[in-house]
Write an enzyme that holds these catalytic residues in place. Structure first.
Site, PDB file in Angstrom:
ATOM      1  N   THR A   1       3.388 -12.643   2.759  1.00 14.57           N
ATOM      2  CA  THR A   1       2.552 -13.236   1.717  1.00 14.57           C
ATOM      3  C   THR A   1       3.244 -14.507   1.221  1.00 14.57           C
ATOM      4  OG1 THR A   1       1.241 -12.739  -0.253  1.00 14.57           O
ATOM      5  CG2 THR A   1       3.497 -11.848  -0.221  1.00 14.57           C
TER       6      THR A   1
ATOM      7  N   ASP B   1       0.808  -1.222   0.000  1.00 15.88           N
ATOM      8  CA  ASP B   1       0.000   0.000   0.000  1.00 15.88           C
ATOM      9  C   ASP B   1       0.842   1.272   0.000  1.00 15.88           C
ATOM     10  OD1 ASP B   1      -2.172  -1.748   0.251  1.00 15.88           O
ATOM     11  OD2 ASP B   1      -2.046  -1.692   2.439  1.00 15.88           O
TER      12      ASP B   1
ATOM     13  N   THR C   1      -8.741  -3.599  -1.455  1.00 13.91           N
ATOM     14  CA  THR C   1      -9.447  -4.842  -1.781  1.00 13.91           C
ATOM     15  C   THR C   1     -10.544  -5.125  -0.767  1.00 13.91           C
ATOM     16  OG1 THR C   1      -7.458  -5.735  -2.761  1.00 13.91           O
ATOM     17  CG2 THR C   1      -9.136  -7.336  -2.180  1.00 13.91           C
TER      18      THR C   1
ATOM     19  N   THR D   1      -6.594 -11.998   3.209  1.00 12.04           N
ATOM     20  CA  THR D   1      -7.745 -11.427   2.500  1.00 12.04           C
ATOM     21  C   THR D   1      -8.678 -12.535   2.015  1.00 12.04           C
ATOM     22  OG1 THR D   1      -6.544 -11.446   0.414  1.00 12.04           O
ATOM     23  CG2 THR D   1      -6.462  -9.409   1.690  1.00 12.04           C
TER      24      THR D   1
ATOM     25  N   ALA E   1      -4.589  -7.986  -3.287  1.00 16.60           N
ATOM     26  CA  ALA E   1      -4.300  -6.605  -2.890  1.00 16.60           C
ATOM     27  C   ALA E   1      -4.701  -5.714  -4.051  1.00 16.60           C
ATOM     28  CB  ALA E   1      -2.815  -6.447  -2.582  1.00 16.60           C
TER      29      ALA E   1
ATOM     30  N   HIS F   1      -4.207  -1.932  -6.255  1.00 17.02           N
ATOM     31  CA  HIS F   1      -3.428  -0.740  -6.557  1.00 17.02           C
ATOM     32  C   HIS F   1      -4.406   0.370  -6.945  1.00 17.02           C
ATOM     33  CE1 HIS F   1       0.450  -3.162  -7.655  1.00 17.02           C
ATOM     34  NE2 HIS F   1       0.052  -3.334  -6.416  1.00 17.02           N
TER      35      HIS F   1
ATOM     36  N   LYS G   1       2.352   1.941  -5.197  1.00 18.50           N
ATOM     37  CA  LYS G   1       3.033   1.379  -6.381  1.00 18.50           C
ATOM     38  C   LYS G   1       2.189   1.569  -7.638  1.00 18.50           C
ATOM     39  CE  LYS G   1       3.088  -2.522  -4.267  1.00 18.50           C
ATOM     40  NZ  LYS G   1       2.636  -2.079  -2.947  1.00 18.50           N
TER      41      LYS G   1
HETATM   42  P1  GDP Z   1      -0.343   0.152  -3.820  1.00 18.28           P
HETATM   43  O1  GDP Z   1      -0.994  -1.160  -3.561  1.00 18.28           O
HETATM   44  O2  GDP Z   1       1.106   0.189  -3.429  1.00 18.28           O
HETATM   45  O3  GDP Z   1      -0.571   0.660  -5.211  1.00 18.28           O
HETATM   46  O4  GDP Z   1      -1.043   1.204  -2.841  1.00 18.28           O
HETATM   47  P2  GDP Z   1      -2.628   1.375  -2.551  1.00 18.28           P
HETATM   48  O5  GDP Z   1      -3.294   1.846  -3.760  1.00 18.28           O
HETATM   49  O6  GDP Z   1      -3.148   0.165  -1.871  1.00 18.28           O
HETATM   50  O7  GDP Z   1      -2.577   2.492  -1.433  1.00 18.28           O
HETATM   51  C1  GDP Z   1      -1.988   3.732  -1.653  1.00 18.28           C
HETATM   52  C2  GDP Z   1      -3.007   4.803  -1.269  1.00 18.28           C
HETATM   53  O8  GDP Z   1      -2.356   6.043  -1.279  1.00 18.28           O
HETATM   54  C3  GDP Z   1      -4.140   4.938  -2.257  1.00 18.28           C
HETATM   55  O9  GDP Z   1      -5.272   5.422  -1.569  1.00 18.28           O
HETATM   56  C4  GDP Z   1      -3.607   5.989  -3.233  1.00 18.28           C
HETATM   57  O10 GDP Z   1      -4.639   6.674  -3.934  1.00 18.28           O
HETATM   58  C5  GDP Z   1      -2.926   6.891  -2.283  1.00 18.28           C
HETATM   59  N1  GDP Z   1      -1.808   7.685  -2.751  1.00 18.28           N
HETATM   60  C6  GDP Z   1      -0.747   7.317  -3.533  1.00 18.28           C
HETATM   61  N2  GDP Z   1       0.139   8.334  -3.584  1.00 18.28           N
HETATM   62  C7  GDP Z   1      -0.373   9.342  -2.832  1.00 18.28           C
HETATM   63  C8  GDP Z   1       0.091  10.634  -2.463  1.00 18.28           C
HETATM   64  O11 GDP Z   1       1.181  11.057  -2.819  1.00 18.28           O
HETATM   65  N3  GDP Z   1      -0.727  11.385  -1.649  1.00 18.28           N
HETATM   66  C9  GDP Z   1      -1.927  10.927  -1.210  1.00 18.28           C
HETATM   67  N4  GDP Z   1      -2.646  11.727  -0.421  1.00 18.28           N
HETATM   68  N5  GDP Z   1      -2.389   9.705  -1.516  1.00 18.28           N
HETATM   69  C10 GDP Z   1      -1.615   8.934  -2.315  1.00 18.28           C
END
Ligand code: GDP
Length: 426
Positions: free
Chosen positions: A238, A13, A302, A128, A39, A41, A16
């Site tokens: 995992t 999270d 998720t 999950t 998970a 993204h 990425k």
């Molecule tokens: P991933 O699985 O690594 O892609 O990460 P997730 O999507 O699960 O979680 C990252 C969260 O941070 C999501 O809600 C994104 O929209 C949010 N996000 C990513 N970069 C930024 C940022 O620079 N600022 C803010 N406020 N939210 C971000």
């Protein structure tokens, strides 16, 4: 020839998906190499907000060839749904290839995952329940079903039969549930296989040819270094390697082709599920950080589960960058910290009266107390800033301290959830 891995340095999270979506503008291929639909993204771009689970984050660009490699846990129902979700929202069917060597997540895997978590009760791992652990167990027990098996009815029936023998004993006698019928399962896999057939093929050849032609490839990791089964917080890890070192294996390209490893690092810590989490916050500060974090609070993409939150953990992140072999870091969610007057950073762990900056094994981690230092906050909104020099001095000091502590140059800064909320540091 450039091959870039985008991988997590923390517990997952980290953002990425956002970083991959940003970098994919200049890529020819985006490849998922491990994990499954357990998970998500989150991606926010000109098309809207999306949570991708299995689809690579290059699907928003018509020029990108998206690949699901042999290392991925392929849940066909979930993939078909994700494709349908994209087209229902007006996007074209993406250019997608799925490896014929990828193995299939069976409904029995998800059942076993759920039954086992229920049996464990308070001791559960926080899975999950997508069937990922039983899936990878089957892969290494050599009773998995490969995508290529879907197109030979007799072989498919045999593989399903073989796979269900042990599982049905467990289902009936350990969990006291109804066994899975092999004929019905074969039929449903056969039908789903027909729907996915246009996408399934030899992705290893496609990528190797791409490399010969000098194409740009992004290998998109799932979860983070601390969830790796060998190097992470086992058993709260995992079941497939989350490391860049595995990326070329799970994708099917030579290891020497990968020259850039971007470790995605979150400006504070979040963790979903069970396991030791040294900088964890509780109470009001935790609620505040959780609500301000991410694009709409720190809740699982998720599962919707609230994420555990804490201050930045430099011990865990330096280790995460090391085991990833990071050549650079992308620091995300920096804007979220704009609220606090002072921002603590964990620079060491106190374990049994001794302080260490080395990330220990899980048993010792459970006793670790964070050693904190405090940085001044910047207390303003930085999400519209696009150059490093324009960031408030306190924000730059925070970034530079993090960079020093993790021993990895921070080249990309994410200051908001949208694709354009980025600062590239020269
Ligand atoms: P991933 O699985 O690594 O892609 O990460 P997730 O999507 O699960 O979680 C990252 C969260 O941070 C999501 O809600 C994104 O929209 C949010 N996000 C990513 N970069 C930024 C940022 O620079 N600022 C803010 N406020 N939210 C971000």
């Amino acid at each position: 020839m450039t091959v870039t891995a985008v991988v997590g340095a923390n517990w997952g999270d980290e953002g990425k998906g956002k970083i991959t979506d940003y970098l994919a503008r200049e890529a020819d291929f985006v490849v998922r190499f491990q994990g499954g639909n357990n998970a998500g993204h989150t991606i926010i771009n000109e098309h809207g907000k999306f949570a991708l689970h299995l689809l690579p984050a290059g699907v928003f660009y018509p020029h990108v060839h998206n690949v699901i490699g042999p290392g991925v846990a392929l849940n066909m129902t979930a993939l078909l749904k994700e494709l349908a979700d994209l087209t229902e929202r007006g996007l074209p069917v993406p250019k997608l290839s799925v490896s014929e060597r990828a193995q299939i997540v069976l409904p029995a895997h998800s059942l076993l995952d759920r039954y086992e978590e229920e049996r464990l009760g308070a001791q559960q791992f926080g899975s999950t329940r997508s069937g990922i652990a039983p899936f990878y167990a089957d892969k290494y027990l050599k009773v998995g079903v490969q995508a290529a098996d879907l197109f030979d009815r007799d072989r498919l029936a045999q593989r399903v039969q073989r796979s269900l023998v042990n599982k049905n004993v467990l289902i009936a006698h350990l969990y006291n549930q109804a066994p899975v019928n092999p004929e019905e399962l074969t039929e449903s896999l056969w039908l789903e296989g027909r729907r996915l057939k246009p996408f399934i093929g030899n992705t290893t050849r496609v990528l190797q040819e791409g490399l010969e032609q000098g194409r740009r490839i992004i290998l998109e990791g799932q979860l983070g270094a601390l969830r790796d089964p060998d190097h992470g917080i086992y058993p709260f890890s995992t079941s497939s390697s989350t490391l860049a070192g595995f990326a070329t294996v799970g994708a099917g390209i030579p290891p020497y082709a990968m020259t850039r490893i971007v470790a995605v690092v979150k400006a504070y810590s979040t963790c979903v599920g069970a396991g030791p989490f040294v900088t964890e916050l509780f109470g009001e500060t935790a609620d505040e950080l959780r609500e301000r974090g991410g694009d709409a609070g720190e809740y699982g993409a998720t599962t919707g589960r609230p994420r555990r939150v804490g201050w930045f953990d430099a011990v865990a992140t330096r280790y995460g960058c090391q085991v990833q072999g990071a050549t650079e870091a992308a620091l995300t969610n920096l804007d979220v910290l704009g609220h606090w007057r002072e921002i603590p950073i964990c620079v060491g762990y106190g374990i049994n009266g001794e302080t260490t900056a080395q990330f220990p094994v899980t048993g010792k981690l459970e006793d670790a107390q964070p050693v904190l230092e405090t940085m001044p906050g910047w207390q303003c909104d930085i999400s519209s800033i696009r150059s490093y020099e324009r960031l408030p001095e306190q924000a730059r000091r925070y970034i530079e301290r993090v960079e020093q502590l993790i021993g990895t140059p921070i080249r990309l800064l994410s200051v908001g959830p949208r694709r354009e909320d980025m600062i590239v540091r020269s």
